[in-house]
Design an enzyme around this catalytic site. Sequence first.
Site: not given
Length: 457
Positions: A9-10, A53, A346, A372
């Site tokens: 924002d300016d 802005d 498995d 595992e």
Amino acid sequence: MSARILVVDDVIPNVKILEAKLSVEYYDVITAYNGPDALVLAEEESPDLILLDVMMPQMDGFEVCQRLKKNPVTAHIPVVMVTALSETADRVQGLEAGADDFLTKPVDDVALFARVKSLLRLKMMMDEFRLREATSQDLGVISPEDGPGSLNQKGRILAIDDNNFSAQQLRAVYEEKYDVTIEGDMEEALVLARGGDFDLAVISMNCTGFDPLRLCSRIRTLEETRQLPILTLVDDSDTERLVKGLELGVNDYVMRPIDNNELAVRTRTQVLRKQYQDRLRHNYHRSMELAVTDALTGLYNRRYMTNHLNTLLSKAGADYRPVSLLIMDIDYFKKVNDTHGHDVGDDVLKQFSSRIGKSVRGIDLACRFGGEEFVVVMPDTDLAVATGVAERLRREVAGQPFSVSQGTLELDITCSIGVTMSQPNEQSDTLLKRADEALYQAKRDGRNRVVTNSAPA
């Protein structure tokens, strides 16, 4: 949710006010007072969100937003335009430039933080998908051009409104460009959403036959619809319901009375974002299938995890964000194999992997490390959260027997878990070593437990 926000924002007092509000909520704030500086900071600092802005000299917010979205480095940063302009045409112009939303001055705190949190959640998810895609490209398993097709394919929209007049208005707006389905019943809408592969759900907050917020919540809860964008249509005076919707995961909204141009632009943004997200997810799954999954469990393999972890730690080097790591081992797994055979072993590994998937979060990465032993990588996660996830996983494993051999045998299985968190500039090998040390401590202490290793020795 910690994040870096760029405020542009300016007018110095406007910047200071937003900086103070955001800093109180523990956001890291950087500032710029003109468009050119904002473009440089956005590329150098990689903010998670930009509050921009509109009315600035030299280069207005519309041009800044366009340049941000054209630059591949900054294109994925959410942009919220903060402006005194209130005309619909101005909002449409900003959305056309690529803005994700608008906040009107003076900025309402509730609306500010609801929108910031919503956009940051979305960015975190998209960043994780892009990071995984980049990892897959580095491994050479997909090319940058891979994808399911054009992002401009005709989108599918599910519009939910139990008022026939307003439902037909939605149909008139959408039917030329989209494949639109209109539904006025919540349960039917959920059935359609779960099986319809839609790109966007548009939900009227004025529905009287059911609670539209409940519908939003259920869409976010169900596995099949969790990633479906939601755009709500809300009365201008119903701020409380709007904020609650954003907290529940609503992606965007249009205020009534509805401007068709604004609705069309916001819809297009959400549909294209969903199609882009689908492309990322498609590439992610394809790359896993090709090279980086474990054939037995379907989890990532050690090779992929190592590359992903190195990428995360390297990315966190300049802007430290903790990466937590879980290493877990099935207790007495050798006894399972020796007693019942490798087929049963498995089966146990497959079910164990499935329980990991149910217990970790969407942004986490789980892999089979070997035998595992399994690893979960948790980006942007501190030790307390990681320990909580590990404990939840331990209970999930131990709480119910494993049904194996096509249901003819049930086994009580437990696991030991080591947890640690990265330190600034730490390498993956030392992080893995510390997690491994915590795992072996858990085994020495009696197994079926979680042990943390908080810092290097």
